[in-house]
Design a protein around this motif. Structure first.
Motif, PDB file in Angstrom:
ATOM      1  N   THR A 155       0.845  -1.467  -0.015  1.00  0.00           N
ATOM      2  CA  THR A 155      -0.236  -0.132  -0.105  1.00  0.00           C
ATOM      3  C   THR A 155       0.826   1.301  -0.149  1.00  0.00           C
ATOM      4  OG1 THR A 155      -0.191   0.189   2.421  1.00  0.00           O
ATOM      5  CG2 THR A 155      -1.722  -1.173   1.221  1.00  0.00           C
ATOM      6  N   ARG A 156       0.270   2.355  -0.527  1.00  0.00           N
ATOM      7  CA  ARG A 156       0.685   3.720  -0.273  1.00  0.00           C
ATOM      8  C   ARG A 156      -0.086   4.721  -0.461  1.00  0.00           C
ATOM      9  NH1 ARG A 156       5.305   6.009   1.791  1.00  0.00           N
ATOM     10  NH2 ARG A 156       6.079   4.002   1.083  1.00  0.00           N
ATOM     11  N   THR A 157      -0.221   5.740   0.631  1.00  0.00           N
ATOM     12  CA  THR A 157      -1.036   6.635   0.334  1.00  0.00           C
ATOM     13  C   THR A 157      -0.277   8.117   0.163  1.00  0.00           C
ATOM     14  OG1 THR A 157      -2.352   5.450   2.159  1.00  0.00           O
ATOM     15  CG2 THR A 157      -2.955   7.862   1.694  1.00  0.00           C
ATOM     16  N   LEU A 158      -0.512   8.800  -0.635  1.00  0.00           N
ATOM     17  CA  LEU A 158       0.081   9.963  -0.804  1.00  0.00           C
ATOM     18  C   LEU A 158      -0.865  11.219  -0.879  1.00  0.00           C
ATOM     19  CD1 LEU A 158       3.175  10.501  -2.120  1.00  0.00           C
ATOM     20  CD2 LEU A 158       1.959  11.208  -4.132  1.00  0.00           C
ATOM     21  N   ASP A 159      -0.701  12.250  -0.078  1.00  0.00           N
ATOM     22  CA  ASP A 159      -1.600  13.385  -0.005  1.00  0.00           C
ATOM     23  C   ASP A 159      -0.603  14.385  -0.841  1.00  0.00           C
ATOM     24  OD1 ASP A 159      -3.336  11.948   1.288  1.00  0.00           O
ATOM     25  OD2 ASP A 159      -2.845  13.260   3.240  1.00  0.00           O
ATOM     26  N   ARG A 337     -18.811  11.846  13.444  1.00  0.00           N
ATOM     27  CA  ARG A 337     -17.620  11.190  14.125  1.00  0.00           C
ATOM     28  C   ARG A 337     -17.147  12.157  15.367  1.00  0.00           C
ATOM     29  NH1 ARG A 337     -13.263   9.722   9.355  1.00  0.00           N
ATOM     30  NH2 ARG A 337     -14.729   8.532   8.093  1.00  0.00           N
ATOM     31  N   ALA A 370      -9.701  17.379   9.538  1.00  0.00           N
ATOM     32  CA  ALA A 370      -9.870  16.797   8.116  1.00  0.00           C
ATOM     33  C   ALA A 370     -10.468  15.345   8.663  1.00  0.00           C
ATOM     34  CB  ALA A 370      -8.669  16.596   7.677  1.00  0.00           C
TER      35      ALA A 370
ATOM     36  N   VAL B 703       2.540  14.279   1.600  1.00  0.00           N
ATOM     37  CA  VAL B 703       2.687  13.399   2.740  1.00  0.00           C
ATOM     38  C   VAL B 703       2.614  12.240   2.057  1.00  0.00           C
ATOM     39  CG1 VAL B 703       1.539  12.736   4.808  1.00  0.00           C
ATOM     40  CG2 VAL B 703       1.615  15.098   4.254  1.00  0.00           C
ATOM     41  N   SER B 704       3.441  11.421   2.562  1.00  0.00           N
ATOM     42  CA  SER B 704       3.709   9.875   1.799  1.00  0.00           C
ATOM     43  C   SER B 704       3.654   8.992   3.233  1.00  0.00           C
ATOM     44  CB  SER B 704       4.607   9.764   0.767  1.00  0.00           C
ATOM     45  OG  SER B 704       4.510   8.431   0.424  1.00  0.00           O
ATOM     46  N   VAL B 705       2.621   8.137   3.289  1.00  0.00           N
ATOM     47  CA  VAL B 705       2.512   7.055   4.102  1.00  0.00           C
ATOM     48  C   VAL B 705       2.379   5.746   3.561  1.00  0.00           C
ATOM     49  CG1 VAL B 705       1.805   8.651   6.077  1.00  0.00           C
ATOM     50  CG2 VAL B 705       0.063   7.562   4.814  1.00  0.00           C
ATOM     51  N   THR B 707       0.759   3.121   4.723  1.00  0.00           N
ATOM     52  CA  THR B 707      -0.490   2.458   5.204  1.00  0.00           C
ATOM     53  C   THR B 707      -1.856   3.066   4.817  1.00  0.00           C
ATOM     54  OG1 THR B 707      -0.230   3.850   7.342  1.00  0.00           O
ATOM     55  CG2 THR B 707       0.809   1.604   7.365  1.00  0.00           C
ATOM     56  N   LEU B 708      -2.885   2.360   5.135  1.00  0.00           N
ATOM     57  CA  LEU B 708      -3.993   2.845   4.871  1.00  0.00           C
ATOM     58  C   LEU B 708      -4.834   3.213   6.121  1.00  0.00           C
ATOM     59  CD1 LEU B 708      -5.334   0.159   2.166  1.00  0.00           C
ATOM     60  CD2 LEU B 708      -4.448   2.453   1.637  1.00  0.00           C
ATOM     61  N   ARG B 710      -6.849   3.830   9.104  1.00  0.00           N
ATOM     62  CA  ARG B 710      -8.294   3.116   9.739  1.00  0.00           C
ATOM     63  C   ARG B 710      -9.305   4.082   9.963  1.00  0.00           C
ATOM     64  NH1 ARG B 710      -6.823   0.747  15.156  1.00  0.00           N
ATOM     65  NH2 ARG B 710      -5.434   2.496  15.042  1.00  0.00           N
ATOM     66  N   TRP B 711      -8.932   5.209   9.591  1.00  0.00           N
ATOM     67  CA  TRP B 711      -9.890   6.456  10.153  1.00  0.00           C
ATOM     68  C   TRP B 711      -9.962   7.172   8.969  1.00  0.00           C
ATOM     69  CZ3 TRP B 711     -13.698   7.130  13.488  1.00  0.00           C
ATOM     70  CH2 TRP B 711     -14.225   8.506  13.642  1.00  0.00           C
ATOM     71  N   GLY B 712     -10.647   6.877   7.879  1.00  0.00           N
ATOM     72  CA  GLY B 712     -10.654   7.444   6.722  1.00  0.00           C
ATOM     73  C   GLY B 712     -11.027   9.085   6.930  1.00  0.00           C
ATOM     74  N   SER B 713     -10.723   9.908   5.659  1.00  0.00           N
ATOM     75  CA  SER B 713     -11.215  11.333   6.053  1.00  0.00           C
ATOM     76  C   SER B 713     -12.120  11.888   5.208  1.00  0.00           C
ATOM     77  CB  SER B 713      -9.908  12.005   5.465  1.00  0.00           C
ATOM     78  OG  SER B 713      -9.542  11.886   4.259  1.00  0.00           O
ATOM     79  N   VAL B 714     -12.851  10.876   4.283  1.00  0.00           N
ATOM     80  CA  VAL B 714     -13.909  11.394   3.521  1.00  0.00           C
ATOM     81  C   VAL B 714     -15.255  10.513   3.738  1.00  0.00           C
ATOM     82  CG1 VAL B 714     -14.833  11.708   1.076  1.00  0.00           C
ATOM     83  CG2 VAL B 714     -12.387  12.168   1.614  1.00  0.00           C
ATOM     84  N   ARG B 715     -16.416  11.234   3.935  1.00  0.00           N
ATOM     85  CA  ARG B 715     -17.566  10.577   3.975  1.00  0.00           C
ATOM     86  C   ARG B 715     -18.392  11.312   2.985  1.00  0.00           C
ATOM     87  NH1 ARG B 715     -19.565  12.032   9.848  1.00  0.00           N
ATOM     88  NH2 ARG B 715     -18.171  13.854   9.454  1.00  0.00           N
TER      89      ARG B 715
END
Lengths: 442, 715, 203
Positions: A155-159, A337, A370, B703-705, B707-708, B710-715
């Motif tokens: 996996t990779r997540t990029l903002d 939330r 956010a 910002v590059s991580v 992992t996915l 667990r607490w997504g940001s979009v609903r």
């Protein structure tokens, strides 16, 4: 010279022959494919369109597609349509693929998704899934953006700021994606007593680009207000940040706001308020003494005062710990939330932290906001065609690959008889006509 | 049957060759030369025509905008391709002409026939004379007939006539190549040379090469610099810049930001001058109906002088204001020092009444360059100082900047204070550099020496003697410990008391002198307010913060004293060493309070909360602006510049120049990368890597991580 | 809890402690008029120490020339960049005095030039209303110091917020009395100090 009777008989025979050939042609055009017929085999992805064209012109019993690179969406859809007509469409990987891509994982499962995030600076989030450890190159219409690796879990997540069509590449695979939605983010409401924590939370959010309304309680009936005096509901706010006990008079409307889908962040000083406890994922427990000097270290939040949190709700998630103690917890409440912080004075991070502390403090608060804000999606118009999951789509269209070795047989020319039959029709009719003319008939 | 000529009589052969044969052979060579010349002229003409027609098509506006200097990519290849096409056409035409000419296989007989054609009166005498079967008897007659006719003149005329058409073709082609408007630099130069300062009729003339002459301000001492076609110029504010170029004046325009510059006639073209300012700017050069060019100006910063005060090295308290004090300071500047001096301020008085006097001392030599040392002597009597007066002293340097300056740099200041007579009676005032600690150091060292000697002797003397000797050292150690405790409490200065001096020296610790814990407790009590310690640096009470080394020394001395009193000198040594080390640290500790601690007032909050008569009013807060709205805009402009770069390279480079100016302050890394990319693009080199760097530098918040969430940001 | 603690800046070059009762007096006023959580006593914090960053509102005063050390300048620069507010009051109330001349020069080097702030500035309405700008002090009215009434305060601003507030009005003398004596005043002259604190805590 044959007798006229014989010639008429001959002409009749020609007519019958022509009709028979014509009938055969018509039958071949409309007949269903026969199971025993030998399949058409392609040798590369490039030859798939021609094979599909043949299968479209004339039904085939089976089509064996040999793929050396992932076919595009058009070819996949075409193959699926051909399969729907009764032709058995199978696919397998070419045997002469390069070693580094000759595995199911190497070029198959790269998938990307581009999703909006509630980030005032306009960044979007690219999520990439693929073979673990693969090198990943990401670019958009303004060129290359970043080069990184997929994690051990793939996996990779990029903002980042990404414009237009975003392309992700790994060795042997490519995936493209584009934004389909935007977000509607309403202001965030900060409720706090006049104090450093409230001031610097608002400052951090505003500097990060958030629209913030604020109420700083100074004295009874006296507050410093920013923004209109409107009800706390999802029509006006996307989230509420309750810093301390000043939130108590508005607790009931905040609970309602959360249940309606709003977001709530509760500071450590408000983590034990009875009026909010029903919706909190965690409650403040023992006070946590800050680690001296930690605020300038790599883990600056260890240097902050606050409370340890104890989870108080099923499904609550722990998002942050220091020294094994829960400091940030979150949970969904209804469609809203709620996030509880076990930190009292995060402003000290900004003021006393290392060289990059103001930026990190700002980014942290922006990320906190956010992660809870209510931000409905709005579909964007004119989204370009994208191929986000090429392998998954191929499997969805044609099933898993049939990698059993198959003797390379020359494709059967199932249409070879058609010109013969057509010539037979023409020849028989011409002969019949000539015979008639020679004997004087019309 | 013919016989070979060589086998005939030599005389006849010589006669024949000397006459018509030799002549015809000479003309044969001339005819071959004429054919070659015709082919070359035709090739030249065709090639030049091809150049004249293909160059405008292939080079297009790129060359026009750059004035013959190629900007990015295709322009150079366009000109090169035009030349290649012209060369190919020239070779092809020349070759085909040569190939097609009959001269390629011209025999002597055909040359003779050509001559006969030019002079019919020869009546084939020349051709006949060349024949092998001509009777020797006839030859003289033929020779006479040949010589009787002036055929060579006619042949020469025909020779030159044959070259006329190809020469015309060549001339026409070359003329076309020279005169076609979008042509070679030579053509433009010739136009400019022919009509200096005159408006160009017809097609616009490109800007061509622009030379910038930059003369820095005199104070910098820098020489004039010249640069051809610069994209970015860095200059000190006040520099005189002069741009020169070729072409007509009337159609050339220059604008500095939004202010038009006067363009004047200059030898061979035009010139425009301006003075550089203190902010970034753009110069736009424009030729009417032609191309435009941008020049970015970036100001260089003249740093203020850096000044370091060497003497006095630290603040000083003097008992009496007598004598002199040498002063010294090092000064350096990036361009040059104009002047430097010591500044002093004398403040006199106390409470609410203060008077001040100030002045300067010393000066640098006139010809000081970029660095120098300032010396002076401060006469304390001359300042007429009184007890309690404070002299604030610092060195100040000024640079030679007479345009936007001068830049002024100053050193840290030092204070020289004249002690008041009464302050020696009080412990609540300034803590002088601690002589008492020095005494302790000496004593502690001496005690350590004595103890070490005792440990060495311990094996050779009786244990009781060791104990007696050890206790004697222990009493000295206790005396020193009391001195240290006095220092600690003297620094606290608020009525706290140390270990009583009135106690008997031999008094045991248990009989009245404080234990370390008791001492610390007493010390902290002196700083407590309502049970809450006054806040201080590092979450320590003042007594701890200020006296930490001394407290450590005190504790160590306590440990050492107990060991010595117990007759165990060896066990006493480690804490004695620790005490010495702590005292050393105390000596090097930073300066303490200038004055005593101010009085502390604790407000009874519970009593007065909300007791005020006045009420406040609600107020509105105005939101802060986002910190960096520029971020996204810069990325958008960069993407637009890249798109422009693909379509119109020169315009794209201009966009990058403007972007570079915009990002210089907020994204210096991006500005540096942009500068490199602009240089590469202007030199028609690959700038991909640099443009990538620009992109990354502009978007430095990725910002590059792995992992996915667990607490997504979009609903 | 985010308790407000009034901090006095201790700098090396001058008499930083010339108004020792100002902190207590302002703490008293904050408690009298607001519900702000405030420490009962002030602290003294060295300006050259990172501890200064714990107190986003710092009070600096004195009579003597102010020359910041390199360390003090470094800390003060960080303090301002991160959102702190430094309140500087000229205890000499004299624009020709050495404190004014030297401290304004030093402040310019760390925070940029000081400029007059208008009397409509939010500082004058943060809690109490001061329609005419900063309240005058008895020291000004008595003609002490430079014998001038200073009708405005000066400030260096950062991102639209005051980062350094500079006063020649000598609030250090005006407010330098024991808070228990406030009862003798018909009008509390420390009310502007409440505005200062509320402004610092909410902007």
């Amino acid at each position: 010279m044959p007798s006229p009777g014989k010639r008429r008989f001959f002409e009749q025979g020609c007519r019958v022959l022509a009709l028979a050939a014509l009938g055969t042609l018509i039958w071949r055009a409309w007949r269903p494919p026969m199971s025993g017929e030998r399949p058409v085999v392609t040798r590369s992805t490039a030859s798939i369109p021609s094979a599909l064209a043949r299968a479209t012109r004339a039904p085939l019993a089976a089509l064996d597609l040999t793929i050396d690179s992932l076919p595009g969406p058009r070819d996949r859809a075409w193959a699926r349509a051909v399969a729907a007509t009764g032709t058995v469409v199978r696919w397998r990987r070419a045997r002469d693929l390069r070693p580094d891509v000759d595995s199911l994982h190497a070029w198959a499962p790269l998938a990307t998704a581009l999703e909006p995030i509630a980030d005032p600076s306009g960044r979007v989030r690219l999520v990439a899934l693929g073979p673990p450890g693969s090198s990943l190159a990401i670019g958009d219409q303004a060129g290359s953006v970043d080069s990184t690796k997929l994690s051990r879990t793939g996996t990779r997540t990029l903002d980042a700021m990404l414009d237009g069509l975003v392309t992700a590449r790994i060795p042997g695979g490519v995936s493209s994606s584009a934004r389909r939605d935007s977000l509607v983010v309403r202001p965030v409401l900060v409720l706090a007593d006049a104090g450093w924590e409230g001031k610097f939370i608002v400052a951090a959010l505003e500097e990060a680009g958030w629209r913030v309304d604020a109420r700083f309680a100074v004295a009874p009936q006296v507050s410093v207000r920013q923004g209109r005096d409107v009800p706390i509901d999802t029509a006006h706010y996307s989230a509420v940040i309750a810093v301390d006990a000043s939130v108590v008079p508005r607790a009931a409307s905040i609970v309602r706001f959360v249940r309606d889908g709003g977001g709530l962040i509760v500071g450590g000083a408000a983590a034990s308020l009875p009026s909010l406890v029903g919706i909190l994922p965690a409650r403040g427990a023992a006070a946590v003494s800050p680690t001296l000097g930690a605020v300038v270290s790599e883990e600056p939040r260890r240097g902050l005062d606050g409370v340890e949190l104890t989870l108080a709700r099923n499904g609550a998630l722990v998002l942050d710990r220091t020294a094994g103690r829960v400091r940030v917890a979150a949970a969904r409440v209804g469609v809203g939330r709620v996030l509880v912080l076990g930190y009292d004075d995060t402003w000290r991070w900004r003021m006393e932290g290392g060289a990059d502390a103001p930026r990190l403090h700002r980014a942290w608060w922006s990320a906190m906001a956010a992660s809870v804000v209510r931000a409905p999606l709005v579909a964007l118009e004119g989204t370009p065609d994208v191929d986000e999951t090429p392998f998954a789509s191929l499997v969805a269209s044609l099933g898993m690959p049939d990698d059993a070795p198959r003797a390379a047989r020359p494709p059967l020319s199932s249409t070879a008889w058609e010109p013969v039959l057509f010539a037979l029709v023409l020849g028989a009719l011409l002969t019949e006509w000539t015979s008639r003319r020679f004997r004087g008939a019309r | 049957m013919n016989t070979p000529a060589a086998e005939r009589t030599p005389v006849s052969a010589v006669t024949r060759e000397a006459e018509p044969t030799t002549l015809v052979a000479g003309w044969r060579r001339r005819l071959q030369l004429a054919a070659l010349l015709r082919a070359l002229l035709a090739g030249l003409g065709a090639g030049a025509l091809a150049l004249a027609t293909s160059r405008p098509l292939l080079v297009g506006t790129s060359v026009a905008e750059q004035g013959g200097r190629v900007a990015a990519g295709s322009a150079l290849s366009g000109g090169g391709i035009a030349m290649l096409v012209a060369g190919f056409v020239a070779l092809a035409v020349a070759g085909s002409q040569w190939w097609r000419s009959a001269v390629r296989s011209l025999s002597t007989e055909r040359a003779a026939l050509w001559l006969e054609e030019q002079a019919p009166r020869l009546r084939f005498a020349l051709v006949s004379a060349l024949g092998d079967d001509v009777s020797p008897a006839v030859r003289p007659a033929l020779a006479r007939a040949i010589h009787a006719v002036p055929w060579e003149q006619a042949a020469r005329r025909a020779f030159w006539r044959s070259l006329r058409a190809p020469a015309l073709v060549a001339f026409g082609g070359v003329a076309a190549a020279v005169l076609v408007p979008v042509g070679l630099g030579a053509a433009r130069s010739s136009v400019a040379r022919d009509r200096p300062g005159a408006g160009a009729p017809g097609a616009p003339t490109p800007l061509g090469s622009v030379t910038l002459t930059l003369q820095p301000p005199t104070y910098t001492g820098l020489s004039t610099a010249r640069e051809v076609d610069p994209a970015l110029v860095r200059a000190y504010p006040g520099s005189r810049a002069l741009m020169t170029g070729r072409g007509p004046v009337v159609s050339t325009h220059a604008v500095l930001d939004s202010a038009p510059l006067a363009v004047r006639e200059a030898p061979g073209g035009w010139q425009a001058g301006f003075t550089t300012g203190a902010s970034r700017a753009l110069v736009r050069l424009q030729r009417d109906g032609g191309d435009a060019r941008l020049l970015a100006l970036e100001p260089l910063v003249d740093s203020a002088p850096s000044v370091a005060l060497r003497a006095p090295a630290r603040d000083t308290i003097l008992r009496v204001p007598r004598g002199t004090m040498p002063l010294a300071a090092d000064i350096q500047d990036d361009l040059g020092i104009a002047s430097a001096s010591f500044e002093y301020i004398v403040s006199s008085g106390e409470g609410e009444r203060f008077t001040f006097k100030s002045g300067t001392l010393g000066a640098l030599p006139a010809e000081t360059g970029r660095r120098g040392t300032l010396h002076a002597v401060l006469s304390l009597e001359g300042l007429q100082l009184a007890p309690g007066d404070v002299v604030h002293l610092r060195a100040v340097g000024r640079d030679r900047n007479n345009v936007s300056g001068p830049g002024i740099g100053s050193s840290e200041s030092r204070t020289i204070r004249i002690a008041r007579a009464d302050e020696y009676d009080s412990v609540a005032v300034d803590q002088a550099p601690p002589p008492e600690v020095d005494e302790s150091v000496l004593s502690q060292r001496m005690l350590i020496n004595m103890t070490e000697a005792l440990v060495k002797r311990a094996r050779s003397i009786a244990k009781s003697d060791v104990t007696v000797e050890s206790r004697r050292i222990g009493r000295d150690q206790a005396r020193l410990r009391k001195q240290v405790s006095d220092i600690i409490f003297a620094r606290l200065g608020d009525g706290a008391e140390g270990e009583g001096h009135d106690h008997d020296e031999s008094e045991s610790p248990a009989s009245g002198s404080l234990t370390p814990e008791a001492l610390l407790k007493a010390a902290e009590k002196a700083t407590e307010i309502n049970g809450h310690p006054t806040d201080f640096a590092g979450d320590e009470t003042p007594v701890v913060a200020i006296n930490r080394p001394m407290l450590e020394a005190f504790n160590a001395m306590w440990e050492a004293g107990r060991a010595l009193d117990g007759g165990e000198p060896k066990r006493a040594l480690p804490p004695m060493y620790a005490a010495l080390a702590a005292i050393q640290r105390a000596r090097t500790a930073e300066r303490l309070y200038l004055r005593g601690a101010p009085p502390r007032v604790v407000v009874d909050l519970a009593r007065i909360r909300m007791q005020g008569k006045d009420k406040g009013t609600p107020d509105l807060r105005r939101p802060r602006a986002p910190l960096d709205p520029f971020h996204r805009e810069a990325l958008r402009r960069f993407a637009a510049a890249l798109t422009t770069l693909e379509q119109t390279p020169t315009a794209g480079v201009d966009s990058l120049i403007v972007l570079r100016l915009a990002v210089a302050d907020r994204r210096p890394a991006a500005a540096t990368a942009l500068e490199g990319a602009i240089t590469e693009l202007r030199a028609s080199r690959d700038a991909t890597a640099l443009l990538l760097l620009v992109r990354r530098a502009l978007d430095d918040d990725i910002v590059s991580v792995d992992t996915l969430s667990r607490w997504g940001s979009v609903r | 809890m985010s308790t407000f603690t009034f901090a006095t800046a201790q700098y090396e070059s001058g008499d930083w402690d010339s108004s020792p009762l100002v902190p207590a007096n302002l703490i008293d006023s904050i408690a009298r008029y607001t519900e702000i959580d405030v420490s009962p006593s002030g602290v003294i914090v060295p300006l050259g120490s990172d501890a200064a960053l714990r107190y986003p509102l710092l009070y600096l005063t004195g009579h003597l020339p102010v020359r910041f050390t390199a360390q003090e300048k470094q800390v003060l620069t960080r303090f301002i960049e991160r959102g702190g507010l430094l309140f500087v009051d000229d205890h000499n109330h004299d624009i020709d005095g050495m404190f004014h001349k030297t401290v304004t020069e030093e402040l310019r080097s760390v925070a940029g030039p000081l400029a007059k702030i208008p009397n409509s500035h939010p500082l004058y309405s943060a809690f109490f209303r001061f329609e005419d700008g900063p309240p005058n002090t008895s020291h000004e009215l008595n003609g002490w110091g430079d014998n001038l009434l200073h009708p405005y305060l000066m400030a260096a601003q950062r991102e639209g917020r005051i980062s350094v507030l500079y006063s020649n009005k000598d609030y250090s003398s005006e407010w330098n009395f024991h808070p228990d004596n406030k009862r003798f005043y018909s009008v509390d002259n420390t009310r502007f100090g409440v505005n200062l604190v509320v402004y610092a805590l909410t902007r």
